[in-house]
Design a protein around this motif. Sequence first.
Motif, PDB file in Angstrom:
ATOM      1  N   ARG A 112       0.840  -1.210   0.000  1.00  0.00           N
ATOM      2  CA  ARG A 112       0.000   0.000   0.000  1.00  0.00           C
ATOM      3  C   ARG A 112       0.874   1.259   0.000  1.00  0.00           C
ATOM      4  O   ARG A 112       0.577   2.227  -0.707  1.00  0.00           O
ATOM      5  CB  ARG A 112      -0.930  -0.019   1.233  1.00  0.00           C
ATOM      6  N   ASN A 117      -2.965  -0.040  -5.061  1.00  0.00           N
ATOM      7  CA  ASN A 117      -4.228   0.501  -4.525  1.00  0.00           C
ATOM      8  C   ASN A 117      -5.424  -0.416  -4.761  1.00  0.00           C
ATOM      9  O   ASN A 117      -6.569  -0.031  -4.527  1.00  0.00           O
ATOM     10  CB  ASN A 117      -4.503   1.902  -5.092  1.00  0.00           C
ATOM     11  N   PHE A 155      -6.341  -0.603   2.277  1.00  0.00           N
ATOM     12  CA  PHE A 155      -6.880  -0.853   0.935  1.00  0.00           C
ATOM     13  C   PHE A 155      -8.385  -0.585   0.915  1.00  0.00           C
ATOM     14  O   PHE A 155      -9.132  -1.196   1.673  1.00  0.00           O
ATOM     15  CB  PHE A 155      -6.597  -2.299   0.501  1.00  0.00           C
TER      16      PHE A 155
END
Length: 405
Positions: A112, A117, A155
């Motif tokens: 991340r 993403n 996320f």
Amino acid sequence: MVESSAEPVTSLYVHVPFCAKKCSYCAFYSEASDGETVNRYITALLREMDCLGSQFRPRTIFFGGGTPSLLNLKQWERILSAMDRLGWLRAGEWTVECNPATVSLDKARLLRSHGVNRISMGVQSLNEPLLELLGRVHTRSMVFKSFDILRRAGFDNLNLDLMFAIPGQTLDVWRETLNEALSMGSEHLSSYEVIYEEDTALYAQLRAGQFAEDEDLACAMYEELVQQTAAAGFEQYEIANFARHQSDRFGGKTGWVESFGSPVRSEAQVPALACRHNINYWRGGSFYGLGPSATSYLQGVRARNLANTSLYCERIERGQPPVESQEQLPPLARAGETAAFGLRMVAGWPFEQFQQVTGHDLRKTWADEMGELSRRGWALTKLDRFQLTPQGLRFADAAAQLFLK
Ligand SMILES: C[S@@+](CC[C@H](N)C(=O)[O-])C[C@H]1O[C@@H](n2cnc3c(N)ncnc32)[C@H](O)[C@@H]1O
Ligand code: SF4
């Protein structure tokens, strides 16, 4: 086909050819491997990346497999720092495929923080006996745990993969899995009917008569999928793909995905959280593919890398391209293939867009096929586009066949 050399390639696929154990249905190129092989693969992969160089600016990246999440922290750090050097960390959409058995908070945070993403997690089923039959390495509780870890790592665009028409799966079991999976609150769902691929254990069991295919049950399961996803607020945008609108989560923000200062080419009529990388495939766009067995599609030429990790590494170590085969279809055949792929999308093919991509007028070159599909009730011709009906989508593969010239 129109070759728009002015338009740069902006999609990158990276194949990670390792799995903890081979699933009974899977024909993707992957194998269980030791750390030495994985490190050798990464060294080769980084050299393949270097060949593309820092001129390349990916707007969508997809690490698939195999099981990319099987790589450990150190191995990911090598890949990410090489991508950083190349200036590749700012893709608008960057997906990494994960298996629930190989997700950790450290790894998820590392990905991340480097710009990944979107995570696509292979769930397949939430029924323990079916997970066993499929040869999955994870339990159902690992699915929930990993999902939670991914959320904690930040996320906010998660996909779950499910399969239906699994041998022994009843409609009730499918309903329950679907219901539980949708309750998890992912932004995206991909759901595939089991394909019996040659050279898999499941195919051998089918041929040995251990179970039989049930087309009516598969149709009922697909109906259930379409209904339950709609009721849960997902929009179907491709035969097997469903996504939420971003406004469902963020109160009305648009679906533009920013990268390198310009939006990923957007497409009307798809939900904001649709997978842009896959849309590029279905729309006949170009892409680079790196890693063993990965395919690139550039200027109408499809090239496939060697589907053998050690041969792939050897070639690169000798300074040679790791390509196994190349294919350039005649322009009409390519346009037919593009028509077939794009019809998998619920939005169908806008005539103007098809003409721009292929140089052909769908209405002229495929008038007979369009008529045939409409007579079957599988397709509709609108003012601006040709698209499959819900019934046609169920038989998209058969419908698409008609367009292959
Ligand atoms: C390449 S796999 C990667 C996912 C990850 N390795 C995992 O399985 O956890 C991508 C997806 O393709 C689907 N898939 C693979 N083989 C299939 C088959 N024979 N029939 C239907 N779907 C399949 C599965 O849903 C799987 O999650
Ligand atoms: S489905 Fe995923 S985990 Fe299973 S063998 Fe295929 S790539 Fe590996």
